[in-house]
Scaffold this active site. Structure first.
Site, PDB file in Angstrom:
ATOM      1  N   ASP A  46      33.916  46.530  54.283  1.00 47.65           N
ATOM      2  CA  ASP A  46      35.124  47.348  54.428  1.00 47.65           C
ATOM      3  C   ASP A  46      35.324  48.220  53.180  1.00 47.65           C
ATOM      4  O   ASP A  46      35.383  47.702  52.057  1.00 47.65           O
ATOM      5  CB  ASP A  46      36.341  46.438  54.602  1.00 47.65           C
ATOM      6  CG  ASP A  46      37.588  47.262  54.858  1.00 47.65           C
ATOM      7  OD1 ASP A  46      37.691  47.827  55.965  1.00 47.65           O
ATOM      8  OD2 ASP A  46      38.430  47.382  53.949  1.00 47.65           O
ATOM      9  N   TYR A  51      39.910  53.708  47.503  1.00 48.18           N
ATOM     10  CA  TYR A  51      39.524  52.652  46.559  1.00 48.18           C
ATOM     11  C   TYR A  51      38.755  53.229  45.364  1.00 48.18           C
ATOM     12  O   TYR A  51      38.571  52.537  44.353  1.00 48.18           O
ATOM     13  CB  TYR A  51      38.704  51.541  47.240  1.00 48.18           C
ATOM     14  CG  TYR A  51      39.415  50.840  48.387  1.00 48.18           C
ATOM     15  CD1 TYR A  51      40.801  50.938  48.531  1.00 48.18           C
ATOM     16  CD2 TYR A  51      38.714  50.098  49.327  1.00 48.18           C
ATOM     17  CE1 TYR A  51      41.447  50.314  49.596  1.00 48.18           C
ATOM     18  CE2 TYR A  51      39.365  49.472  50.385  1.00 48.18           C
ATOM     19  CZ  TYR A  51      40.725  49.592  50.520  1.00 48.18           C
ATOM     20  OH  TYR A  51      41.366  48.981  51.573  1.00 48.18           O
ATOM     21  N   LYS A  82      37.871  54.616  55.567  1.00 46.26           N
ATOM     22  CA  LYS A  82      39.213  55.036  56.004  1.00 46.26           C
ATOM     23  C   LYS A  82      39.613  56.426  55.516  1.00 46.26           C
ATOM     24  O   LYS A  82      39.332  56.782  54.364  1.00 46.26           O
ATOM     25  CB  LYS A  82      40.258  54.025  55.511  1.00 46.26           C
ATOM     26  CG  LYS A  82      39.881  52.577  55.794  1.00 46.26           C
ATOM     27  CD  LYS A  82      40.955  51.583  55.421  1.00 46.26           C
ATOM     28  CE  LYS A  82      40.413  50.159  55.462  1.00 46.26           C
ATOM     29  NZ  LYS A  82      39.824  49.689  54.220  1.00 46.26           N
ATOM     30  N   HIS A 115      44.038  55.165  57.488  1.00 47.00           N
ATOM     31  CA  HIS A 115      44.399  54.072  56.565  1.00 47.00           C
ATOM     32  C   HIS A 115      45.865  53.649  56.707  1.00 47.00           C
ATOM     33  O   HIS A 115      46.183  52.461  56.727  1.00 47.00           O
ATOM     34  CB  HIS A 115      44.100  54.518  55.130  1.00 47.00           C
ATOM     35  CG  HIS A 115      43.856  53.408  54.176  1.00 47.00           C
ATOM     36  ND1 HIS A 115      43.011  53.503  53.107  1.00 47.00           N
ATOM     37  CD2 HIS A 115      44.362  52.148  54.113  1.00 47.00           C
ATOM     38  CE1 HIS A 115      43.002  52.364  52.446  1.00 47.00           C
ATOM     39  NE2 HIS A 115      43.811  51.529  53.028  1.00 47.00           N
TER      40      HIS A 115
HETATM   41  N1  LIG Z   1      43.912  48.636  55.181  1.00 52.28           N
HETATM   42  C1  LIG Z   1      44.625  48.376  54.122  1.00 52.28           C
HETATM   43  O1  LIG Z   1      45.687  48.982  53.873  1.00 52.28           O
HETATM   44  C2  LIG Z   1      44.155  47.307  53.178  1.00 52.28           C
HETATM   45  C3  LIG Z   1      45.048  46.771  52.251  1.00 52.28           C
HETATM   46  C4  LIG Z   1      44.589  45.737  51.425  1.00 52.28           C
HETATM   47  C5  LIG Z   1      43.275  45.298  51.540  1.00 52.28           C
HETATM   48  N2  LIG Z   1      42.426  45.871  52.432  1.00 52.28           N
HETATM   49  C6  LIG Z   1      41.010  45.428  52.564  1.00 52.28           C
HETATM   50  O2  LIG Z   1      40.999  44.011  52.663  1.00 52.28           O
HETATM   51  C7  LIG Z   1      40.213  43.476  51.620  1.00 52.28           C
HETATM   52  C8  LIG Z   1      40.732  42.094  51.220  1.00 52.28           C
HETATM   53  O3  LIG Z   1      42.066  42.120  50.814  1.00 52.28           O
HETATM   54  P1  LIG Z   1      42.529  42.083  49.291  1.00 52.28           P
HETATM   55  O4  LIG Z   1      41.496  42.726  48.434  1.00 52.28           O
HETATM   56  O5  LIG Z   1      43.906  42.603  49.284  1.00 52.28           O
HETATM   57  O6  LIG Z   1      42.638  40.591  48.886  1.00 52.28           O
HETATM   58  P2  LIG Z   1      42.123  39.153  49.290  1.00 52.28           P
HETATM   59  O7  LIG Z   1      40.774  39.218  49.894  1.00 52.28           O
HETATM   60  O8  LIG Z   1      43.215  38.472  50.019  1.00 52.28           O
HETATM   61  O9  LIG Z   1      42.054  38.464  47.849  1.00 52.28           O
HETATM   62  C9  LIG Z   1      41.204  38.923  46.850  1.00 52.28           C
HETATM   63  C10 LIG Z   1      41.442  38.032  45.641  1.00 52.28           C
HETATM   64  O10 LIG Z   1      41.024  36.699  45.946  1.00 52.28           O
HETATM   65  C11 LIG Z   1      40.128  36.241  44.959  1.00 52.28           C
HETATM   66  N3  LIG Z   1      39.159  35.358  45.628  1.00 52.28           N
HETATM   67  C12 LIG Z   1      38.159  35.705  46.470  1.00 52.28           C
HETATM   68  N4  LIG Z   1      37.493  34.617  46.910  1.00 52.28           N
HETATM   69  C13 LIG Z   1      38.088  33.552  46.340  1.00 52.28           C
HETATM   70  C14 LIG Z   1      37.833  32.161  46.395  1.00 52.28           C
HETATM   71  N5  LIG Z   1      36.844  31.668  47.139  1.00 52.28           N
HETATM   72  N6  LIG Z   1      38.633  31.340  45.665  1.00 52.28           N
HETATM   73  C15 LIG Z   1      39.638  31.839  44.913  1.00 52.28           C
HETATM   74  N7  LIG Z   1      39.934  33.154  44.823  1.00 52.28           N
HETATM   75  C16 LIG Z   1      39.157  34.004  45.530  1.00 52.28           C
HETATM   76  C17 LIG Z   1      39.489  37.495  44.396  1.00 52.28           C
HETATM   77  O11 LIG Z   1      39.051  37.284  43.070  1.00 52.28           O
HETATM   78  P3  LIG Z   1      37.662  37.860  42.442  1.00 52.28           P
HETATM   79  O12 LIG Z   1      37.402  39.197  43.062  1.00 52.28           O
HETATM   80  O13 LIG Z   1      37.996  37.964  41.000  1.00 52.28           O
HETATM   81  O14 LIG Z   1      36.601  36.858  42.743  1.00 52.28           O
HETATM   82  C18 LIG Z   1      40.664  38.466  44.434  1.00 52.28           C
HETATM   83  O15 LIG Z   1      41.502  38.266  43.321  1.00 52.28           O
HETATM   84  C19 LIG Z   1      40.304  44.547  50.540  1.00 52.28           C
HETATM   85  O16 LIG Z   1      39.346  44.396  49.531  1.00 52.28           O
HETATM   86  C20 LIG Z   1      40.160  45.789  51.364  1.00 52.28           C
HETATM   87  O17 LIG Z   1      38.810  46.008  51.716  1.00 52.28           O
HETATM   88  C21 LIG Z   1      42.868  46.849  53.274  1.00 52.28           C
END
Ligand SMILES: NC(=O)c1ccc[n+]([C@@H]2O[C@H](COP(=O)([O-])OP(=O)(O)OC[C@H]3O[C@@H](n4cnc5c(N)ncnc54)[C@H](OP(=O)(O)O)[C@@H]3O)[C@@H](O)[C@H]2O)c1
Length: 334
Positions: A46, A51, A82, A115
Site C-alpha cells: 500500500d 507519503y 492513491k 485518498h
Molecule cells: N488511507 C489512509 O488515509 C491511510 C491512513 C493511515 C494509514 N494508511 C495505510 O495503512 C498503513 C498502516 O497504518 P499505520 O501506518 O497508520 O499504522 P499501523 O500499521 O497501525 O501501525 C504502525 C506502527 O506499529 C508498529 N508495529 C508494526 N508491527 C509491530 C509489531 N509486530 N509489534 C509492535 N509494533 C509494531 C510500527 O513500528 P515500526 O515501523 O517502528 O516497526 C509502527 O509504529 C499505512 O502505512 C498506510 O499504508 C492509510
C-alpha cells in the site's frame, strides 16, 4: 507464487488480504522495508503520493523484480496507490496517475484510490504542492486551503475513466456510506474498495455491512491503532496480550488475524525487519477470541485519524460526522 489468503474484488481480480503499509516509513528506511516485505512473502503493498516516499520504494521494486527476490515479477504483487487531495479536479486526475507511475517506475497499478473525499486548493502544480495553506488562520499549525469547487462525484467520474492499462481497478479511501452512495448514484460505478481506519477500537460494523451489500472490498488501515495523538498502540491492550500469550502468538498477529475475518484486507506498517516477518505469520482465532477482540470496540470505541483534530496543518473539514468535527467550516461536497 502463492498469494496467501485472497479476496476477489468486484472487478474479478484477487487481492491478498495481508498487505504492507508504507505511511511514515521514512526515506532511508522505506526501501529496505519494502524489499524485506517482498522477501518475507507480502504480495500486497500500500502506497500513496502524499507519503513522499514513492521514488525510494521504486528502487525496492526494481531490485526485487530484477532477481533480488528470486522468481518475483511485477505481476505477482498487488500494488495500490492513491490520488492526493490537491489532485481532485477531473482534468488533473489522469496526469496525477501518470506522475504516480513515474515516481514508482511502474507501468500500472492494481488499485488506484481517491485518498480522501475532500479537495484541497489546486496550485499551479498539483503534483508537487500537496498542502496549499490558507494565508491567515487562527490555528497554531495553520489551516489547509480547501477547494469546494469540485465534488467527490466529479473526481470519481474521472477516476472511472482512467485507462485500465494503467489502473486495473479504482476505489476510494476514508469514504462514509453517504459518500459511497453519492458516487454510485452519480456515476453508476461502484468503487472496488474502500480503505478505512479499522482496528479493535473502531469496528466499522455499519460501514462493513453497507460495503458487503454493494460488493465493495474493505481494507483496514492503522490496524494497530497508529495515530498522531500519542495513545499506546493496540498491541499493548490487555485483552489482545492475553489472547496472544494463550495462543503463543504475538499481539500484532492476533490483531491481524481478527482484521482479516470476513475477507477484509489489512496493511500493517513496519520498518523493523523482525516485525515485518512476525506480522506475516498468520494465525487463526477461535470464535470466542474473535468476539473478545470485537468487544474492545464495543466498550472503548475510538477513531484516531480525524484530520480536523489530528493533522498538522489542520484540515478545516468535517469528513466523518464525528462530534469532534462539528465546528469545521467545510463539509464533503457530494
Ligand atoms: N488511507 C489512509 O488515509 C491511510 C491512513 C493511515 C494509514 N494508511 C495505510 O495503512 C498503513 C498502516 O497504518 P499505520 O501506518 O497508520 O499504522 P499501523 O500499521 O497501525 O501501525 C504502525 C506502527 O506499529 C508498529 N508495529 C508494526 N508491527 C509491530 C509489531 N509486530 N509489534 C509492535 N509494533 C509494531 C510500527 O513500528 P515500526 O515501523 O517502528 O516497526 C509502527 O509504529 C499505512 O502505512 C498506510 O499504508 C492509510
Amino acid at each position: 507464487m502463492s498469494l496467501g489468503k485472497t479476496f476477489t474484488l468486484n472487478t474479478g481480480v484477487k487481492i491478498p488480504t495481508l498487505g504492507f503499509g508504507t505511511w511514515q516509513a521514512e526515506p532511508g528506511q522505506v526501501k529496505d522495508a519494502v524489499f524485506e516485505a517482498l522477501k518475507a512473502g507480502y504480495r500486497h503493498i500500500d502506497l500513496a503520493k502524499v507519503y513522499g516516499n514513492q521514488k525510494e520504494i521504486a528502487e525496492a521494486f526494481k531490485d526485487a523484480f530484477n532477481g533480488g527476490v528470486p522468481g518475483l515479477k511485477r505481476e505477482d504483487v498487488f500494488i495500490t496507490s492513491k490520488l492526493w487531495n490537491s489532485q481532485h479536479r477531473p482534468e488533473h486526475v489522469s496526469a496525477a496517475l501518470d506522475d504516480c507511475l513515474a515516481e514508482l517506475g511502474l507501468e500500472y497499478l492494481d488499485l488506484y484510490l481517491v485518498h480522501f473525499p475532500v479537495a484541497f486548493d489546486e496550485p499551479s502544480n498539483p503534483n508537487e504542492q500537496l498542502f496549499p495553506m490558507q494565508e491567515s488562520s487562527s490555528h497554531p499549525d495553520g489551516d489547509v486551503k480547501m477547494f469546494d469547487g469540485v465534488s467527490i462525484v466529479d473526481t470519481w467520474k474521472a477516476m472511472t475513466q482512467l485507462p485500465k492499462s494503467k489502473a486495473r481497478a479504482v476505489g476510494v479511501s476514508n469514504h462514509t456510506k453517504e459518500h459511497l452512495q453519492a458516487l454510485i448514484d452519480g456515476t453508476g460505478v461502484t468503487p472496488a474498495a474502500n480503505q478505512v481506519e479499522r482496528h479493535p477500537r473502531l469496528l466499522q460494523s455499519e460501514l462493513i455491512e453497507f460495503c458487503k451489500e454493494k460488493n465493495i472490498h474493505i481494507t483496514a488501515y492503522s490496524a494497530f491503532g497508529n495515530n498522531m495523538l500519542g495513545v499506546p498502540l493496540l498491541v499493548q491492550h490487555n485483552t489482545i496480550k492475553e489472547i496472544a500469550s494463550r495462543l503463543g502468538a504475538s499481539p500484532a498477529q492476533v490483531i491481524l488475524a481478527w482484521s482479516q475475518v470476513g475477507g477484509h484486507s489489512v496493511i500493517p506498517k513496519s520498518v523493523t525487519a523482525s516485525r515485518i516477518q512476525e506480522n506475516f505469520k498468520e494465525i487463526e482465532l477461535s470464535k470466542e477470541d474473535f468476539d473478545a477482540v470485537e468487544n474492545i470496540g464495543k466498550v472503548e470505541p475510538r477513531r484516531f485519524n480525524i484530520p480536523y483534530i489530528a493533522n498538522k496543518p489542520r484540515w478545516p473539514v468535517n469528513i466523518f460526522g464525528t462530534p469532534e468535527e462539528q465546528e469545521a467550516p467545510h463539509k464533503v461536497i457530494l
